[in-house]
Design a protein around this motif. Structure first.
Motif, mmCIF file in Angstrom:
data_model
loop_
_atom_site.group_PDB
_atom_site.id
_atom_site.type_symbol
_atom_site.label_atom_id
_atom_site.label_comp_id
_atom_site.label_asym_id
_atom_site.label_seq_id
_atom_site.Cartn_x
_atom_site.Cartn_y
_atom_site.Cartn_z
ATOM 1 N N UNK A 195 0.716 -1.008 0.074
ATOM 2 C CA UNK A 195 0.041 0.047 0.049
ATOM 3 C C UNK A 195 0.826 1.079 0.009
ATOM 4 N N UNK A 196 0.239 2.454 -0.327
ATOM 5 C CA UNK A 196 0.787 3.789 -0.208
ATOM 6 C C UNK A 196 -0.100 4.562 0.359
ATOM 7 N N UNK A 197 0.318 5.612 1.248
ATOM 8 C CA UNK A 197 -0.652 6.494 1.492
ATOM 9 C C UNK A 197 -0.068 8.016 1.783
ATOM 10 N N UNK A 198 -0.721 8.835 1.771
ATOM 11 C CA UNK A 198 -0.566 10.355 2.018
ATOM 12 C C UNK A 198 -1.434 11.113 2.942
ATOM 13 N N UNK A 210 -5.254 10.083 1.963
ATOM 14 C CA UNK A 210 -5.625 9.248 0.670
ATOM 15 C C UNK A 210 -4.772 7.808 0.920
ATOM 16 N N UNK A 211 -5.399 6.694 0.706
ATOM 17 C CA UNK A 211 -4.733 5.484 0.752
ATOM 18 C C UNK A 211 -4.922 4.671 -0.352
ATOM 19 N N UNK A 212 -4.156 3.650 -0.832
ATOM 20 C CA UNK A 212 -4.467 2.687 -1.625
ATOM 21 C C UNK A 212 -3.799 1.224 -1.135
ATOM 22 N N UNK A 213 -4.387 0.257 -1.040
ATOM 23 C CA UNK A 213 -3.773 -1.202 -0.599
ATOM 24 C C UNK A 213 -4.319 -2.219 -1.398
ATOM 25 N N UNK A 231 -7.991 -1.744 -2.349
ATOM 26 C CA UNK A 231 -9.011 -0.871 -1.597
ATOM 27 C C UNK A 231 -8.444 0.610 -1.673
ATOM 28 N N UNK A 232 -9.181 1.499 -2.195
ATOM 29 C CA UNK A 232 -8.845 2.969 -2.318
ATOM 30 C C UNK A 232 -9.601 3.763 -1.257
ATOM 31 N N UNK A 233 -8.987 4.656 -0.218
ATOM 32 C CA UNK A 233 -9.776 5.280 0.610
ATOM 33 C C UNK A 233 -9.174 6.832 0.321
#
Length: 320
Positions: A195-198, A210-213, A231-233
């Motif tokens: 995942x990556x997040x900001x 913002x997060x994508x896993x 998942x994208x949040x």
């Protein structure tokens, strides 16, 4: 701020474009709400954070494609199994440790309580199951040393096959038979997580994340391989309301079809989107809580699946 807003909008549009290709078996999907404190900027300080989260949702709406269909419109007995409802009461225990401002590790242990009813193929009498137990444990490392404020991070880890996939029906004509693999508490597989997040601020009073896993099965087991998922949040929160923090999330979930001899391939895989208003609560110097309501705003499933009309989530976190 305008550039950042555009970036978030393009991220959401890009996720929606990708999701149909990563199309969730409705019986296996849980609450897609983001309660990962690290990806939202709450767990950047060194030390241990403990969390408890409760989810409740009743999957009782029959969906075919993007349309809801009435249960009574399908004649019984049916040539294929027809699910009636699945009531989920799920608990997620979490422990997150930040070694320093750059590195951290989290462990999540789910406990599932699930009641399920279905009409087996060729039957007019409902069969049911009712079981509780642990699900598949997730272990996630993270690195957020790209900037001094730790606002950009990577997540990487595994989902372990700790949940059972041998639960059986306990009532009806199917009593003693195994539940569909998509209804089991575990998949039986080891899955990779990436995942990556900001997170940051749109102004003095508004924060965002913002997060994508992605979750990718690395093997199959006993004739079953779960579909890979994404998942994208996206989230916003208002910070100047005292001990209460109004929040809003957009939760996007996509999953490929299951595969293998024991998979229900025809009725698995979907693209789902939820709009989730909620509140964060400051209960003390070290204790925080939240409550959210998830509402579906887009549903597209393969075959016929059951989906919830709403999902409730509540939780607490304690910083040691």
């Amino acid at each position: 701020m305008i550039r950042l807003t555009r970036t978030l909008a393009f991220t959401a549009l890009g996720a929606l474009t990708l999701l149909p290709g990563l199309a969730s078996a409705c019986s296996t999907c849980g609450c897609s709400l983001n309660s990962d404190w690290a990806s939202q900027g709450y767990a950047t300080s060194r030390g241990l954070h403990l969390s408890l989260r409760e989810d409740y949702f009743n999957q009782s709406r029959l969906i075919e494609g993007s349309h809801r269909i009435a249960v009574g419109s399908i004649a019984l007995p049916s040539d294929e199994e027809l699910q009636r409802k699945t009531i989920n009461r799920n608990t997620l225990l979490g422990a997150d440790y930040s070694f320093n401002r750059a590195w951290g590790l989290s462990v999540q242990l789910p406990w599932f309580s699930r009641y399920h009813e279905t009409w087996p193929a060729g039957e007019t009498t409902l069969s049911s199951s009712d079981g509780q137990g642990i699900g598949d444990v997730r272990v996630l490392g993270r690195y957020q040393g790209f900037s001094p404020d730790a606002s950009l991070g990577l997540q990487f880890g595994v989902k372990l096959p700790t949940g059972t996939f041998k639960q059986t029906f306990n009532a009806g004509t199917a009593a003693g038979e195994l539940l569909d693999r998509g209804l089991q508490r575990g998949t039986g597989t080891t899955d990779a997580l990436l995942g990556v997040y900001k997170f940051g601020y749109l102004g003095e009073s508004v924060g965002y994340f913002a997060q994508a896993m992605a979750q990718v099965a690395m093997n199959a087991r006993d004739g079953f391989r779960p579909g890979n998922s994404l998942n994208v949040n996206l989230g916003l929160r208002y910070l100047d309301a005292g001990i209460v923090t109004p929040q809003l999330q957009l939760n996007l979930h996509g999953e490929q079809r299951e595969s293998g001899a024991l998979a229900d391939r025809a009725n698995s895989g979907a693209t789902l989107a939820y709009l989730s208003p909620g509140l964060g609560l400051k209960l003390g110097r070290r204790l925080d809580a939240f409550v959210f309501l998830q509402l579906p705003v887009h549903e597209h499933v393969n075959g016929i699946q059951i989906e919830p009309g709403r999902l409730w989530s509540a939780g607490v976190q304690y910083r040691l």
